[in-house]
Design an enzyme around this catalytic site. Sequence first.
Site, PDB file in Angstrom:
ATOM      1  N   LYS A   1       9.346  72.743  40.848  1.00  0.00           N
ATOM      2  CA  LYS A   1      10.721  73.217  40.607  1.00  0.00           C
ATOM      3  C   LYS A   1      10.773  74.745  40.700  1.00  0.00           C
ATOM      4  CE  LYS A   1      14.983  73.545  39.669  1.00  0.00           C
ATOM      5  NZ  LYS A   1      15.729  73.738  38.437  1.00  0.00           N
TER       6      LYS A   1
ATOM      7  N   GLU B   1      14.906  78.934  47.010  1.00  0.00           N
ATOM      8  CA  GLU B   1      16.365  79.065  46.848  1.00  0.00           C
ATOM      9  C   GLU B   1      16.764  80.556  46.815  1.00  0.00           C
ATOM     10  OE1 GLU B   1      17.994  76.735  43.496  1.00  0.00           O
ATOM     11  OE2 GLU B   1      19.166  78.488  42.940  1.00  0.00           O
TER      12      GLU B   1
END
Length: 470
Positions: A183, A190
């Site tokens: 993550k 991102e």
Amino acid sequence: PEAEIGLIGLGVMGSNLALNIAENASTIAVANRTTEKVDAFHAEAGALKDRIVPCRSLEALVGAIRAPRPIIIMTKAGAAVDEQIAALRPLLQAGDIIIDAGNANFHDTVRRSKELEDSGLTFIGMGVSGGEEGARHGPSIMVGGTAEAYQRVEPMLKAIAARFEGEPCVAHLGADGAGHFVKTIHNGIEYADMQMIAEIYGIMRDGLGMAPAEMADIFARWNEGPLNSYLIDVTAKTLAAKDAETGGALVDQILDSAGQKGTGRWAAIEAQMIGVAATTIESAVAARILSAMKAEREAAEQVFGPIELLDASIDRAGIIDQLEQALLAAKIAAYAQGFAVMAGASADHGWDLPLATIARIWRAGCIIRSQFLDEIAATFEAESGTANLLVTPRFSAMMRDSSVGLRKIVALSATSGIPTPALSAALAYYDTYRQARGTANLIQAQRDFFGAHGFERLDGSGPHHGQWNA
Ligand code: NDP
């Protein structure tokens, strides 16, 4: 007991995840530090009210769930999670499962897994991506823990996860901190994706003098091509949005200072710790830091003066095509770096992170979801032992074509003073990675000169020292 699962923390993510579970998986018991929120949440649950058991204490929560109890903690990361685990421990029985679904630092997840090892309780560290909307209608879920623990929660997670062509975006990625680590890298990528898009926007705004609505159309068009992704779609929509007060573009009214909660920074730190070059991600983190230094930047512009628009006679259509190519090439470099960090972590942390599976569960639900990830998944499936995405047949061909545009755009920006830290880092990474004979021979010579570090010779013999002062 009526519920099959529990959840603590009815914030943005927790309340949406609870509704998702109630709708798609099972009856859920919920609790929250501020107890008024529990009642309000239940009152507003509409048709799902009967599938939600509001609990005003952890004792009530534990009592409301059938054993063995899976309990999700979705609070603020850090100390709050340790406090909830400590408060739950005396209330739970062997076989119960604590699932931390917040954005934990994976080092904390490793520690918590160890601390609970002999307790009879099972601990799962689970990364959840997709924001509010994802939590409610299907997030991408990255699970760390034992295989046995995963098996026990797998049906529930598959029922609530996003789907890509019918396949649920959830997987067991490895022991203890593997899910939260992945993550973290997701968030690093991102940051890079968002920064690279922002740099392209900067060239359109400050180089070409384009209006947001005009840019929105271009991003919407790009979303039909190889750049197709959630973030490009979000970019087109945010650029098109109007400000209710001024009637102009909303984006023009927003302060150019970006916040961060630190997960992108962790990705850069972990890359450095493992010893994998993730320069595009690092630049994106640094760019957010610089963005927040608004007052200093204003003062510096007074010292150096503003940049000027590009000459109006420039081939705009040609540049816009190059911008699309540049973004694609830089994206390939950023993802190559992110996946290289995960491959490096497998060796360092004893996980065997399944790169193809990770790409597969990122294809839907999460913020970086895209068609591009489907191609990455197919690539890692075909070539599991690949050293770097850049050199695979599919991506090397894409890179060869699109790097021409990246090079032109970085050169144009550099000569006109438009900052492109992430795009430039991507180009420099590509050029450094593909250069068989680098320049570190000189660095080795310098190190030997001042520190007698020694060096290997090209003929393979060594270590040697130079007679530098002879
Ligand atoms: P919110 O700020 O909306 O909610 C925070 C929740 O944590 C509230 O329920 C709050 O309870 C609880 N909380 C905070 N401190 C404590 C404490 N010391 N003890 C007990 N409970 C506490 O946060 P989000 O829902 O946005 O985020 C939750 C987690 O999910 C975080 O780890 C976040 O990083 C992660 N995440 C967030 C995403 C997003 O898009 N927002 C996406 C993916 C992950 P109270 O009501 O009493 O204040």
